[in-house]
Design a protein around this motif. Structure first.
Motif, PDB file in Angstrom:
ATOM      1  N   PHE A   1       0.880  -1.183   0.000  1.00 12.86           N
ATOM      2  CA  PHE A   1       0.000   0.000   0.000  1.00 12.86           C
ATOM      3  C   PHE A   1       0.914   1.230   0.000  1.00 12.86           C
ATOM      4  O   PHE A   1       2.032   1.171  -0.525  1.00 12.86           O
ATOM      5  N   THR A   2       0.481   2.316   0.604  1.00 13.51           N
ATOM      6  CA  THR A   2       1.197   3.592   0.460  1.00 13.51           C
ATOM      7  C   THR A   2       2.632   3.595   0.994  1.00 13.51           C
ATOM      8  O   THR A   2       3.480   4.326   0.469  1.00 13.51           O
ATOM      9  N   ASP A   3       2.921   2.793   2.006  1.00 11.27           N
ATOM     10  CA  ASP A   3       4.320   2.761   2.483  1.00 11.27           C
ATOM     11  C   ASP A   3       5.257   2.371   1.341  1.00 11.27           C
ATOM     12  O   ASP A   3       6.410   2.805   1.308  1.00 11.27           O
ATOM     13  N   ALA A   4       4.755   1.546   0.394  1.00 10.75           N
ATOM     14  CA  ALA A   4       5.594   1.150  -0.746  1.00 10.75           C
ATOM     15  C   ALA A   4       5.928   2.353  -1.621  1.00 10.75           C
ATOM     16  O   ALA A   4       7.019   2.436  -2.190  1.00 10.75           O
ATOM     17  N   SER A   5       5.007   3.304  -1.730  1.00  9.85           N
ATOM     18  CA  SER A   5       5.307   4.494  -2.540  1.00  9.85           C
ATOM     19  C   SER A   5       6.385   5.340  -1.860  1.00  9.85           C
ATOM     20  O   SER A   5       7.271   5.884  -2.519  1.00  9.85           O
ATOM     21  N   PHE A   6       6.296   5.454  -0.524  1.00  9.47           N
ATOM     22  CA  PHE A   6       7.337   6.206   0.203  1.00  9.47           C
ATOM     23  C   PHE A   6       8.682   5.484   0.089  1.00  9.47           C
ATOM     24  O   PHE A   6       9.729   6.114  -0.017  1.00  9.47           O
ATOM     25  N   ALA A   7       8.640   4.135   0.107  1.00 11.89           N
ATOM     26  CA  ALA A   7       9.897   3.384   0.057  1.00 11.89           C
ATOM     27  C   ALA A   7      10.496   3.350  -1.352  1.00 11.89           C
ATOM     28  O   ALA A   7      11.680   3.648  -1.536  1.00 11.89           O
ATOM     29  N   TYR A   8       9.669   3.015  -2.364  1.00 11.80           N
ATOM     30  CA  TYR A   8      10.208   2.835  -3.722  1.00 11.80           C
ATOM     31  C   TYR A   8      10.347   4.153  -4.491  1.00 11.80           C
ATOM     32  O   TYR A   8      11.409   4.450  -5.019  1.00 11.80           O
ATOM     33  N   GLN A   9       9.230   4.916  -4.578  1.00 10.74           N
ATOM     34  CA  GLN A   9       9.328   6.169  -5.342  1.00 10.74           C
ATOM     35  C   GLN A   9      10.113   7.209  -4.529  1.00 10.74           C
ATOM     36  O   GLN A   9      10.892   7.965  -5.087  1.00 10.74           O
ATOM     37  N   GLY A  10       9.898   7.224  -3.203  1.00 10.18           N
ATOM     38  CA  GLY A  10      10.613   8.173  -2.346  1.00 10.18           C
ATOM     39  C   GLY A  10      12.055   7.737  -2.123  1.00 10.18           C
ATOM     40  O   GLY A  10      12.992   8.347  -2.647  1.00 10.18           O
ATOM     41  N   GLY A  11      12.232   6.663  -1.352  1.00 12.85           N
ATOM     42  CA  GLY A  11      13.588   6.199  -1.023  1.00 12.85           C
ATOM     43  C   GLY A  11      14.354   5.731  -2.247  1.00 12.85           C
ATOM     44  O   GLY A  11      15.453   6.210  -2.535  1.00 12.85           O
ATOM     45  N   GLY A  12      13.777   4.783  -2.984  1.00 13.39           N
ATOM     46  CA  GLY A  12      14.480   4.176  -4.118  1.00 13.39           C
ATOM     47  C   GLY A  12      14.780   5.168  -5.221  1.00 13.39           C
ATOM     48  O   GLY A  12      15.918   5.321  -5.651  1.00 13.39           O
ATOM     49  N   ARG A  13      13.749   5.864  -5.686  1.00 17.78           N
ATOM     50  CA  ARG A  13      13.937   6.742  -6.851  1.00 17.78           C
ATOM     51  C   ARG A  13      14.269   8.184  -6.475  1.00 17.78           C
ATOM     52  O   ARG A  13      14.609   8.983  -7.348  1.00 17.78           O
ATOM     53  N   GLY A  14      14.056   8.540  -5.213  1.00 20.67           N
ATOM     54  CA  GLY A  14      14.441   9.890  -4.780  1.00 20.67           C
ATOM     55  C   GLY A  14      13.386  10.968  -4.988  1.00 20.67           C
ATOM     56  O   GLY A  14      13.694  12.162  -4.982  1.00 20.67           O
TER      57      GLY A  14
ATOM     58  N   ARG B   1      18.381 -10.743  -2.627  1.00 23.04           N
ATOM     59  CA  ARG B   1      18.969 -11.044  -3.937  1.00 23.04           C
ATOM     60  C   ARG B   1      18.946 -12.540  -4.239  1.00 23.04           C
ATOM     61  O   ARG B   1      18.643 -12.963  -5.330  1.00 23.04           O
ATOM     62  N   GLN B   2      19.287 -13.336  -3.208  1.00 27.18           N
ATOM     63  CA  GLN B   2      19.295 -14.797  -3.400  1.00 27.18           C
ATOM     64  C   GLN B   2      17.909 -15.280  -3.806  1.00 27.18           C
ATOM     65  O   GLN B   2      17.761 -16.094  -4.706  1.00 27.18           O
ATOM     66  N   ARG B   3      16.883 -14.731  -3.124  1.00 27.15           N
ATOM     67  CA  ARG B   3      15.525 -15.197  -3.409  1.00 27.15           C
ATOM     68  C   ARG B   3      15.074 -14.736  -4.794  1.00 27.15           C
ATOM     69  O   ARG B   3      14.374 -15.453  -5.484  1.00 27.15           O
ATOM     70  N   LEU B   4      15.508 -13.521  -5.186  1.00 30.64           N
ATOM     71  CA  LEU B   4      15.096 -13.011  -6.500  1.00 30.64           C
ATOM     72  C   LEU B   4      15.782 -13.729  -7.649  1.00 30.64           C
ATOM     73  O   LEU B   4      15.162 -13.960  -8.680  1.00 30.64           O
TER      74      LEU B   4
ATOM     75  N   GLN C   1      21.598  -3.047  -6.439  1.00 30.51           N
ATOM     76  CA  GLN C   1      21.689  -3.179  -4.974  1.00 30.51           C
ATOM     77  C   GLN C   1      21.412  -1.883  -4.219  1.00 30.51           C
ATOM     78  O   GLN C   1      20.701  -1.871  -3.238  1.00 30.51           O
ATOM     79  N   ASP C   2      22.029  -0.777  -4.696  1.00 28.48           N
ATOM     80  CA  ASP C   2      21.898   0.462  -3.917  1.00 28.48           C
ATOM     81  C   ASP C   2      20.458   0.979  -3.925  1.00 28.48           C
ATOM     82  O   ASP C   2      20.010   1.613  -2.974  1.00 28.48           O
ATOM     83  N   PHE C   3      19.713   0.661  -4.984  1.00 25.91           N
ATOM     84  CA  PHE C   3      18.288   1.020  -5.023  1.00 25.91           C
ATOM     85  C   PHE C   3      17.561   0.297  -3.880  1.00 25.91           C
ATOM     86  O   PHE C   3      16.841   0.916  -3.090  1.00 25.91           O
ATOM     87  N   PHE C   4      17.783  -1.005  -3.778  1.00 28.44           N
ATOM     88  CA  PHE C   4      17.091  -1.777  -2.728  1.00 28.44           C
ATOM     89  C   PHE C   4      17.556  -1.391  -1.331  1.00 28.44           C
ATOM     90  O   PHE C   4      16.793  -1.443  -0.376  1.00 28.44           O
ATOM     91  N   GLN C   5      18.813  -0.983  -1.247  1.00 28.72           N
ATOM     92  CA  GLN C   5      19.312  -0.508   0.046  1.00 28.72           C
ATOM     93  C   GLN C   5      18.523   0.737   0.470  1.00 28.72           C
ATOM     94  O   GLN C   5      18.096   0.854   1.614  1.00 28.72           O
ATOM     95  N   ARG C   6      18.313   1.650  -0.481  1.00 29.26           N
ATOM     96  CA  ARG C   6      17.547   2.871  -0.168  1.00 29.26           C
ATOM     97  C   ARG C   6      16.081   2.551   0.138  1.00 29.26           C
ATOM     98  O   ARG C   6      15.479   3.145   1.026  1.00 29.26           O
ATOM     99  N   VAL C   7      15.520   1.595  -0.600  1.00 35.61           N
ATOM    100  CA  VAL C   7      14.124   1.197  -0.341  1.00 35.61           C
ATOM    101  C   VAL C   7      14.018   0.619   1.072  1.00 35.61           C
ATOM    102  O   VAL C   7      13.134   0.987   1.852  1.00 35.61           O
ATOM    103  N   ARG C   8      14.951  -0.251   1.399  1.00 40.30           N
ATOM    104  CA  ARG C   8      14.910  -0.877   2.726  1.00 40.30           C
ATOM    105  C   ARG C   8      15.028   0.172   3.823  1.00 40.30           C
ATOM    106  O   ARG C   8      14.282   0.164   4.804  1.00 40.30           O
ATOM    107  N   GLU C   9      15.970   1.109   3.634  1.00 38.76           N
ATOM    108  CA  GLU C   9      16.158   2.152   4.654  1.00 38.76           C
ATOM    109  C   GLU C   9      14.915   3.027   4.794  1.00 38.76           C
ATOM    110  O   GLU C   9      14.536   3.415   5.896  1.00 38.76           O
ATOM    111  N   ALA C  10      14.276   3.330   3.644  1.00 42.26           N
ATOM    112  CA  ALA C  10      13.066   4.166   3.696  1.00 42.26           C
ATOM    113  C   ALA C  10      11.946   3.431   4.439  1.00 42.26           C
ATOM    114  O   ALA C  10      11.199   4.044   5.211  1.00 42.26           O
TER     115      ALA C  10
END
Ligand code: TYD
Length: 206
Positions: free
Chosen positions: A99-112, A145-148, A162-171
């Motif tokens: 839901f919306t947390d994914a937008s904050f994590a992916y579009q916000g954290g991941g994409r900036g 990464r292993q699972r993907l 990797q650094d994209f997912f690192q930012r998503v995780r941190e967000a």
């Protein structure tokens, strides 16, 4: 505030790709059904015919970052209007895979994308409606990464570095620290059984 019949709850599941949330989603839905609850399982982006068409575009079509965020929230508006709100009003529990947390994590954290823009969209699309509970399945990038890599065809997000997912995780973790009442972080690097013990605890507390 929307009126939820029979104290129905809105639960969302979040985590970086490969965190294993789909497995836990099915378990959780069955667990709640076994307690006699009506449970609707849905997902984002998607959950409606229009939302699923937008999902196809979002996962496979290159686009501008702001277009991506707008389409995520357009799909969400439709999802709330046609599925989530009507279900809660009739007393059905709703479990949404993201839901919306994914937008904050992916579009916000991941994409900036600027958080202030996401907050405007959030307010516009859902007003004061928030999930009652969010389960954040947290794993290290190595585990994710292993699972993907076991999965042959990766979508536009899964192909990120990797650094994209690192930012998503941190967000995601930042959101969890901001909303500790709503978001429960689940260490998903552990065995399925260990995780289910935690989930059992959480389910009985709601
Ligand atoms: P996902 O839920 O992981 O589905 P699957 O398990 O079938 O791969 O895929 C949805 C992707 O969409 C995921 O990579 C995260 C992304 N996404 C966003 O970037 N922003 C959003 O607001 C949402 C809901 C999803």
């Amino acid at each position: 505030m929307i009126l939820k019949k029979n104290n129905a709850k809105f639960i969302t599941l979040e985590g970086i790709d490969g965190a294993g949330k789909s497995t836990h989603l099915n378990w959780l839905a069955e667990r709640l059904r076994s307690q006699g609850k009506n449970v609707l399982v849905t997902r984002e982006p998607g959950g409606t015919p229009l939302g699923e068409a937008l999902r196809e575009l979002l996962l496979h079509q290159a686009m501008n970052l702001e277009t991506e965020a707008l389409l995520m929230f357009a799909a969400r508006r439709e999802h709330l209007d046609k599925v989530i709100i009507p279900a809660l009003r009739e007393g059905t529990w709703v479990i949404s895979d993201r839901f919306t947390d994914a937008s904050f994590a992916y579009q916000g954290g991941g994409r900036g994308l600027d958080e202030s823009k996401l907050k405007i969209l959030e307010q516009w699309v859902q007003q004061d409606l928030q999930p009652d509970l969010t389960l954040l399945f947290d794993v290290t990038l190595e585990v994710s990464r292993q699972r993907l890599s076991a999965n042959a065809s990766l979508d536009r997000f899964e192909q990120e570095k990797q650094d994209f997912f690192q930012r998503v995780r941190e967000a995601y973790l930042k959101r969890a620290a901001q909303f500790p009442e709503r978001i429960r972080v689940i260490d998903s690097g552990r065995t399925l059984n260990e995780i289910q013990v935690d989930l059992e605890d959480i389910v009985s507390s709601i």
